[in-house]
Design a protein around this motif. Structure first.
Motif, PDB file in Angstrom:
ATOM      1  N   ALA A 116       0.794  -1.226   0.000  1.00  0.00           N
ATOM      2  CA  ALA A 116       0.000   0.000   0.000  1.00  0.00           C
ATOM      3  C   ALA A 116       0.827   1.277   0.000  1.00  0.00           C
ATOM      4  N   VAL A 117       1.987   1.269   0.647  1.00  0.00           N
ATOM      5  CA  VAL A 117       2.815   2.475   0.749  1.00  0.00           C
ATOM      6  C   VAL A 117       4.276   2.089   0.535  1.00  0.00           C
ATOM      7  N   ASP A 118       5.055   3.028  -0.005  1.00  0.00           N
ATOM      8  CA  ASP A 118       6.494   2.755  -0.122  1.00  0.00           C
ATOM      9  C   ASP A 118       7.148   2.993   1.240  1.00  0.00           C
ATOM     10  N   GLU A 119       8.417   2.655   1.342  1.00  0.00           N
ATOM     11  CA  GLU A 119       9.113   2.734   2.625  1.00  0.00           C
ATOM     12  C   GLU A 119       9.243   4.164   3.141  1.00  0.00           C
ATOM     13  N   LEU A 120       9.296   5.158   2.246  1.00  0.00           N
ATOM     14  CA  LEU A 120       9.348   6.539   2.718  1.00  0.00           C
ATOM     15  C   LEU A 120       8.025   6.909   3.383  1.00  0.00           C
ATOM     16  N   ASP A 121       6.903   6.639   2.713  1.00  0.00           N
ATOM     17  CA  ASP A 121       5.604   6.934   3.335  1.00  0.00           C
ATOM     18  C   ASP A 121       5.445   6.155   4.639  1.00  0.00           C
ATOM     19  N   HIS A 122       5.895   4.910   4.638  1.00  0.00           N
ATOM     20  CA  HIS A 122       5.818   4.088   5.846  1.00  0.00           C
ATOM     21  C   HIS A 122       6.623   4.727   6.984  1.00  0.00           C
ATOM     22  N   ALA A 123       7.817   5.192   6.694  1.00  0.00           N
ATOM     23  CA  ALA A 123       8.667   5.834   7.701  1.00  0.00           C
ATOM     24  C   ALA A 123       7.999   7.084   8.261  1.00  0.00           C
ATOM     25  N   LEU A 124       7.469   7.907   7.373  1.00  0.00           N
ATOM     26  CA  LEU A 124       6.856   9.167   7.813  1.00  0.00           C
ATOM     27  C   LEU A 124       5.548   8.928   8.562  1.00  0.00           C
ATOM     28  N   GLN A 125       4.782   7.913   8.142  1.00  0.00           N
ATOM     29  CA  GLN A 125       3.574   7.559   8.892  1.00  0.00           C
ATOM     30  C   GLN A 125       3.927   6.984  10.267  1.00  0.00           C
ATOM     31  N   SER A 126       4.973   6.170  10.337  1.00  0.00           N
ATOM     32  CA  SER A 126       5.406   5.626  11.632  1.00  0.00           C
ATOM     33  C   SER A 126       5.781   6.756  12.584  1.00  0.00           C
ATOM     34  N   ALA A 127       6.513   7.734  12.072  1.00  0.00           N
ATOM     35  CA  ALA A 127       6.882   8.895  12.894  1.00  0.00           C
ATOM     36  C   ALA A 127       5.644   9.648  13.350  1.00  0.00           C
ATOM     37  N   ALA A 128       4.683   9.831  12.459  1.00  0.00           N
ATOM     38  CA  ALA A 128       3.452  10.546  12.814  1.00  0.00           C
ATOM     39  C   ALA A 128       2.672   9.799  13.887  1.00  0.00           C
ATOM     40  N   ARG A 129       2.581   8.483  13.786  1.00  0.00           N
ATOM     41  CA  ARG A 129       1.875   7.703  14.807  1.00  0.00           C
ATOM     42  C   ARG A 129       2.585   7.844  16.161  1.00  0.00           C
ATOM     43  N   ALA A 130       3.915   7.846  16.154  1.00  0.00           N
ATOM     44  CA  ALA A 130       4.671   8.018  17.393  1.00  0.00           C
ATOM     45  C   ALA A 130       4.425   9.413  17.979  1.00  0.00           C
ATOM     46  N   LEU A 131       4.450  10.419  17.137  1.00  0.00           N
ATOM     47  CA  LEU A 131       4.177  11.784  17.607  1.00  0.00           C
ATOM     48  C   LEU A 131       2.761  11.883  18.159  1.00  0.00           C
ATOM     49  N   ASP A 132       1.795  11.291  17.457  1.00  0.00           N
ATOM     50  CA  ASP A 132       0.403  11.303  17.917  1.00  0.00           C
ATOM     51  C   ASP A 132       0.263  10.653  19.289  1.00  0.00           C
ATOM     52  N   ASP A 133       1.126   9.674  19.570  1.00  0.00           N
ATOM     53  CA  ASP A 133       1.070   8.925  20.826  1.00  0.00           C
ATOM     54  C   ASP A 133       1.878   9.597  21.941  1.00  0.00           C
ATOM     55  N   GLY A 134       2.507  10.730  21.646  1.00  0.00           N
ATOM     56  CA  GLY A 134       3.281  11.441  22.666  1.00  0.00           C
ATOM     57  C   GLY A 134       4.633  10.826  22.963  1.00  0.00           C
ATOM     58  N   ALA A 135       5.177  10.083  22.011  1.00  0.00           N
ATOM     59  CA  ALA A 135       6.479   9.440  22.207  1.00  0.00           C
ATOM     60  C   ALA A 135       7.587  10.483  22.342  1.00  0.00           C
ATOM     61  N   ASP A 136       8.632  10.097  23.065  1.00  0.00           N
ATOM     62  CA  ASP A 136       9.803  10.973  23.185  1.00  0.00           C
ATOM     63  C   ASP A 136      10.581  10.963  21.864  1.00  0.00           C
ATOM     64  N   ASP A 137      11.527  11.889  21.734  1.00  0.00           N
ATOM     65  CA  ASP A 137      12.270  12.042  20.479  1.00  0.00           C
ATOM     66  C   ASP A 137      12.971  10.760  20.039  1.00  0.00           C
ATOM     67  N   GLU A 138      13.578  10.034  20.973  1.00  0.00           N
ATOM     68  CA  GLU A 138      14.296   8.819  20.580  1.00  0.00           C
ATOM     69  C   GLU A 138      13.351   7.769  20.007  1.00  0.00           C
ATOM     70  N   LEU A 139      12.180   7.622  20.599  1.00  0.00           N
ATOM     71  CA  LEU A 139      11.204   6.658  20.080  1.00  0.00           C
ATOM     72  C   LEU A 139      10.632   7.127  18.748  1.00  0.00           C
ATOM     73  N   VAL A 140      10.391   8.411  18.594  1.00  0.00           N
ATOM     74  CA  VAL A 140       9.912   8.945  17.306  1.00  0.00           C
ATOM     75  C   VAL A 140      10.940   8.654  16.224  1.00  0.00           C
ATOM     76  N   LEU A 141      12.213   8.907  16.523  1.00  0.00           N
ATOM     77  CA  LEU A 141      13.257   8.685  15.529  1.00  0.00           C
ATOM     78  C   LEU A 141      13.393   7.207  15.190  1.00  0.00           C
ATOM     79  N   ALA A 142      13.366   6.343  16.196  1.00  0.00           N
ATOM     80  CA  ALA A 142      13.427   4.897  15.942  1.00  0.00           C
ATOM     81  C   ALA A 142      12.245   4.453  15.098  1.00  0.00           C
TER      82      ALA A 142
END
Length: 176
Positions: free
Chosen positions: A22-48
């Motif tokens: 459904a999505v390429d790895e770039l979209d997947h990476a950016l969506q993963s970061a957005a989900r982490a940000l939405d969840d209030g993750a700290d910077d290290e978890l957002v980056l991971a």
């Protein structure tokens, strides 16, 4: 090359790389970061979360190691042990959730089911499951699984780069 340039280069190298349908790895990476940000993750978890699949990058995939190991090895010297560990644990977290949560296992995409088999199947790694960062590895896995929707919004590259710069600066301060 600066952390900014390295992060942009590795992210952009994911454009057009397909692991899911459904999505390429770039979209997947950016969506993963957005989900982490939405969840209030700290910077290290957002980056991971953003960079957990960089082992699929054509810049790094020439290694014979599994993509989670490649991510761990690339991230750790740049962003610290925790970022590398979390990205490196995302496959073990999938295997764990598939072994311990029938609803999780039943909701995996066809591609994830095939990759789970290739990754050794559902299993619990007691060493990892007892690690203090394990709960965040499970969170990262949930972000990963939620980041496969072509209609979902992702973070922008600049947001991920800003997080990367903050994490790298904090690592430099800790080493000093």
């Amino acid at each position: 090359m600066s952390i900014r340039e390295q992060t942009i280069t590795v992210l952009e190298s994911l454009r057009g790389v397909w692991d899911e349908l459904a999505v390429d790895e770039l979209d997947h990476a950016l969506q993963s970061a957005a989900r982490a940000l939405d969840d209030g993750a700290d910077d290290e978890l957002v980056l991971a979360a953003a960079l957990h699949d960089i082992g699929h990058s054509p810049l790094l995939a020439a290694h014979s190691e599994a993509h989670d190991r490649v991510a761990h090895d690339w991230l750790t010297p740049r962003f610290g042990v925790r970022v590398g560990w979390l990205a490196g644990a995302h496959v073990a977290a999938k295997r764990y959730l598939a072994a311990t949560d029938p609803a999780y296992a039943g909701a995996l995409s066809d591609v994830s089911i095939v990759s789970l088999r290739l990754q050794g199947g559902a299993a619990v790694d007691q060493d990892l499951a007892g690690h203090p960062w394990w709960p965040d590895a499970l969170r990262l896995r949930r972000f990963d699984d939620a980041a496969k929707d072509p209609a979902a919004r992702g973070a922008d590259i600049e947001t991920v780069v800003a997080v990367a710069e903050r994490v790298a600066a904090a690592q430099t301060t800790r080493r000093a």
